[in-house]
Design a protein around this motif. Structure first.
Motif, PDB file in Angstrom:
ATOM      1  N   GLY A 169       0.772  -1.134  -0.113  1.00  0.00           N
ATOM      2  CA  GLY A 169       0.046   0.075   0.120  1.00  0.00           C
ATOM      3  C   GLY A 169       0.747   1.044   0.226  1.00  0.00           C
ATOM      4  O   GLY A 169       2.091   1.067   0.502  1.00  0.00           O
ATOM      5  N   PRO A 170       0.442   2.533  -0.592  1.00  0.00           N
ATOM      6  CA  PRO A 170       1.025   3.507  -0.411  1.00  0.00           C
ATOM      7  C   PRO A 170       1.631   4.130   0.708  1.00  0.00           C
ATOM      8  O   PRO A 170       2.454   4.928   0.832  1.00  0.00           O
ATOM      9  N   LEU A 171       1.110   3.795   2.074  1.00  0.00           N
ATOM     10  CA  LEU A 171       1.260   4.304   3.162  1.00  0.00           C
ATOM     11  C   LEU A 171       2.236   3.031   4.103  1.00  0.00           C
ATOM     12  O   LEU A 171       2.493   3.223   5.119  1.00  0.00           O
ATOM     13  N   TYR A 172       2.480   1.874   3.274  1.00  0.00           N
ATOM     14  CA  TYR A 172       3.220   0.823   3.975  1.00  0.00           C
ATOM     15  C   TYR A 172       4.360   1.421   4.897  1.00  0.00           C
ATOM     16  O   TYR A 172       4.798   0.731   5.978  1.00  0.00           O
ATOM     17  N   ASN A 173       5.363   2.106   4.153  1.00  0.00           N
ATOM     18  CA  ASN A 173       6.434   2.525   4.608  1.00  0.00           C
ATOM     19  C   ASN A 173       6.575   3.688   5.726  1.00  0.00           C
ATOM     20  O   ASN A 173       7.465   3.881   6.213  1.00  0.00           O
ATOM     21  N   ARG A 174       5.189   4.051   5.890  1.00  0.00           N
ATOM     22  CA  ARG A 174       5.179   5.324   6.668  1.00  0.00           C
ATOM     23  C   ARG A 174       5.685   4.999   8.454  1.00  0.00           C
ATOM     24  O   ARG A 174       6.392   5.831   8.912  1.00  0.00           O
ATOM     25  N   VAL A 175       5.292   3.790   8.703  1.00  0.00           N
ATOM     26  CA  VAL A 175       5.545   3.566  10.196  1.00  0.00           C
ATOM     27  C   VAL A 175       6.970   3.172  10.372  1.00  0.00           C
ATOM     28  O   VAL A 175       7.697   3.621  11.226  1.00  0.00           O
ATOM     29  N   PRO A 176       7.564   2.208   9.288  1.00  0.00           N
ATOM     30  CA  PRO A 176       9.004   1.851   9.424  1.00  0.00           C
ATOM     31  C   PRO A 176       9.926   3.111   9.205  1.00  0.00           C
ATOM     32  O   PRO A 176      10.936   3.337   9.899  1.00  0.00           O
ATOM     33  N   ALA A 177       9.452   4.205   8.294  1.00  0.00           N
ATOM     34  CA  ALA A 177      10.320   5.218   8.035  1.00  0.00           C
ATOM     35  C   ALA A 177      10.335   6.137   9.537  1.00  0.00           C
ATOM     36  O   ALA A 177      11.210   6.730   9.671  1.00  0.00           O
ATOM     37  N   ALA A 178       9.260   6.264  10.059  1.00  0.00           N
ATOM     38  CA  ALA A 178       9.291   6.928  11.286  1.00  0.00           C
ATOM     39  C   ALA A 178      10.381   6.294  12.466  1.00  0.00           C
ATOM     40  O   ALA A 178      11.035   7.193  13.232  1.00  0.00           O
ATOM     41  N   MET A 179      10.131   5.123  12.413  1.00  0.00           N
ATOM     42  CA  MET A 179      11.012   4.213  13.548  1.00  0.00           C
ATOM     43  C   MET A 179      12.377   4.541  12.957  1.00  0.00           C
ATOM     44  O   MET A 179      13.394   4.750  13.689  1.00  0.00           O
ATOM     45  N   ALA A 180      12.904   4.524  11.795  1.00  0.00           N
ATOM     46  CA  ALA A 180      14.132   4.924  11.294  1.00  0.00           C
ATOM     47  C   ALA A 180      14.549   6.222  11.708  1.00  0.00           C
ATOM     48  O   ALA A 180      15.789   6.505  11.925  1.00  0.00           O
ATOM     49  N   ARG A 181      13.530   7.120  11.391  1.00  0.00           N
ATOM     50  CA  ARG A 181      14.080   8.842  11.912  1.00  0.00           C
ATOM     51  C   ARG A 181      14.571   8.536  13.533  1.00  0.00           C
ATOM     52  O   ARG A 181      15.228   9.486  13.675  1.00  0.00           O
ATOM     53  N   LEU A 182      13.650   8.200  14.299  1.00  0.00           N
ATOM     54  CA  LEU A 182      13.780   8.091  15.404  1.00  0.00           C
ATOM     55  C   LEU A 182      15.243   7.506  15.811  1.00  0.00           C
ATOM     56  O   LEU A 182      15.899   7.990  16.865  1.00  0.00           O
ATOM     57  N   ALA A 183      15.502   6.245  15.422  1.00  0.00           N
ATOM     58  CA  ALA A 183      16.562   5.462  15.621  1.00  0.00           C
ATOM     59  C   ALA A 183      18.036   6.062  15.059  1.00  0.00           C
ATOM     60  O   ALA A 183      18.995   6.178  15.542  1.00  0.00           O
ATOM     61  N   SER A 184      17.818   6.841  13.904  1.00  0.00           N
ATOM     62  CA  SER A 184      19.081   7.740  13.538  1.00  0.00           C
ATOM     63  C   SER A 184      19.529   8.865  14.561  1.00  0.00           C
ATOM     64  O   SER A 184      20.451   9.319  14.479  1.00  0.00           O
ATOM     65  N   ARG A 185      18.544   9.177  15.419  1.00  0.00           N
ATOM     66  CA  ARG A 185      18.879  10.257  16.320  1.00  0.00           C
ATOM     67  C   ARG A 185      18.836   9.580  17.782  1.00  0.00           C
ATOM     68  O   ARG A 185      19.136  10.082  18.709  1.00  0.00           O
ATOM     69  N   GLY A 186      19.078   8.167  17.752  1.00  0.00           N
ATOM     70  CA  GLY A 186      19.603   7.361  18.887  1.00  0.00           C
ATOM     71  C   GLY A 186      18.176   7.260  20.027  1.00  0.00           C
ATOM     72  O   GLY A 186      18.402   6.902  20.955  1.00  0.00           O
ATOM     73  N   ILE A 187      17.023   7.372  19.338  1.00  0.00           N
ATOM     74  CA  ILE A 187      15.749   7.073  20.264  1.00  0.00           C
ATOM     75  C   ILE A 187      15.222   5.884  19.885  1.00  0.00           C
ATOM     76  O   ILE A 187      14.724   5.459  18.637  1.00  0.00           O
ATOM     77  N   VAL A 188      15.355   4.784  20.614  1.00  0.00           N
ATOM     78  CA  VAL A 188      15.106   3.480  20.107  1.00  0.00           C
ATOM     79  C   VAL A 188      14.390   2.747  21.496  1.00  0.00           C
ATOM     80  O   VAL A 188      14.494   3.097  22.518  1.00  0.00           O
ATOM     81  N   PRO A 189      13.429   1.684  21.072  1.00  0.00           N
ATOM     82  CA  PRO A 189      12.650   0.866  22.242  1.00  0.00           C
ATOM     83  C   PRO A 189      13.954   0.379  22.926  1.00  0.00           C
ATOM     84  O   PRO A 189      14.981  -0.028  22.367  1.00  0.00           O
ATOM     85  N   GLY A 190      13.599   0.295  24.274  1.00  0.00           N
ATOM     86  CA  GLY A 190      14.479  -0.327  25.338  1.00  0.00           C
ATOM     87  C   GLY A 190      15.456   0.492  25.947  1.00  0.00           C
ATOM     88  O   GLY A 190      15.980   0.246  26.761  1.00  0.00           O
ATOM     89  N   MET A 191      15.381   1.958  25.449  1.00  0.00           N
ATOM     90  CA  MET A 191      16.111   3.144  26.335  1.00  0.00           C
ATOM     91  C   MET A 191      15.618   3.117  27.764  1.00  0.00           C
ATOM     92  O   MET A 191      14.526   2.921  27.970  1.00  0.00           O
ATOM     93  N   THR A 192      16.516   3.229  28.431  1.00  0.00           N
ATOM     94  CA  THR A 192      16.317   3.486  29.916  1.00  0.00           C
ATOM     95  C   THR A 192      15.243   4.730  30.119  1.00  0.00           C
ATOM     96  O   THR A 192      15.700   5.904  29.550  1.00  0.00           O
TER      97      THR A 192
END
Length: 183
Positions: free
Chosen positions: A122-145
């Protein structure tokens, strides 16, 4: 239809990507249809503005959260809707009630979309993973204290005629993309 992108009246949050592990932080990712877009008739003025941030999924920058939020679509062109968002109100309540000391809102919802537009291919399929990648590129990831990630899915009338199995398949694909992105 894509999300709101006008940063002209927005303020970049200085140090917005710094996570203080002593402050309970919620990363609130909202996706799906209209209920998580900007549909409230008026903009909301949060009482905890200094603790509320808006990750812009388009440029990866962190802004002071204010309506309309960057990332989700705005429904002001259709009466009686406006520019206010449920996400900003919810984030403010989390801080007011002492549940979190800071909330990073990641608004991705697009009004009028069906679950299939968010599923594989679908045309919005990558929207969620792209946002997670944006966060990860700035060092914000699940599991952080001190950091909690939450994913809120808002569905609407566009799926009124969708079969249960088709809806379940699409939503499973959305969740799979989220988990594959590190959620």
């Amino acid at each position: 239809n894509r999300g709101y992108t006008d940063t002209n009246a927005k303020t970049v949050r200085a140090g917005g990507f710094t996570i203080n592990p002593a402050i309970k932080t919620l990363v609130l990712i909202t996706a799906g249809q209209s209920n998580f877009t900007s549909v409230a008739t008026t903009a909301y003025a949060p009482t905890n503005g200094s603790a509320l941030d808006n990750l812009n999924p388009y440029n990866g920058q962190m802004y002071v959260a204010s309506d309309p939020l960057l990332g989700s679509s705005v429904s002001s062109q259709v009466a009686p809707f406006g520019v206010g968002s449920l996400s900003l109100r919810l984030a403010d309540k989390f801080v007011t009630n002492g549940i979190f000391g800071r909330v990073i809102i990641v608004p991705l919802a697009v009004g009028g979309t069906a679950s299939s537009t968010w599923g594989t291919g679908g045309p919005l399929y990558n929207r969620v993973p792209a946002a997670m990648a944006r966060l990860a590129s700035r060092g914000i990831v699940p599991g952080m204290t001190g950091v909690t990630f939450a994913f809120c899915w808002g569905q609407g009338e566009s799926d009124a005629a969708t079969t249960q199995i088709a809806y379940q398949t699409s939503l499973t694909q959305v969740l799979t993309s989220l988990f594959n992105a590190g959620f």
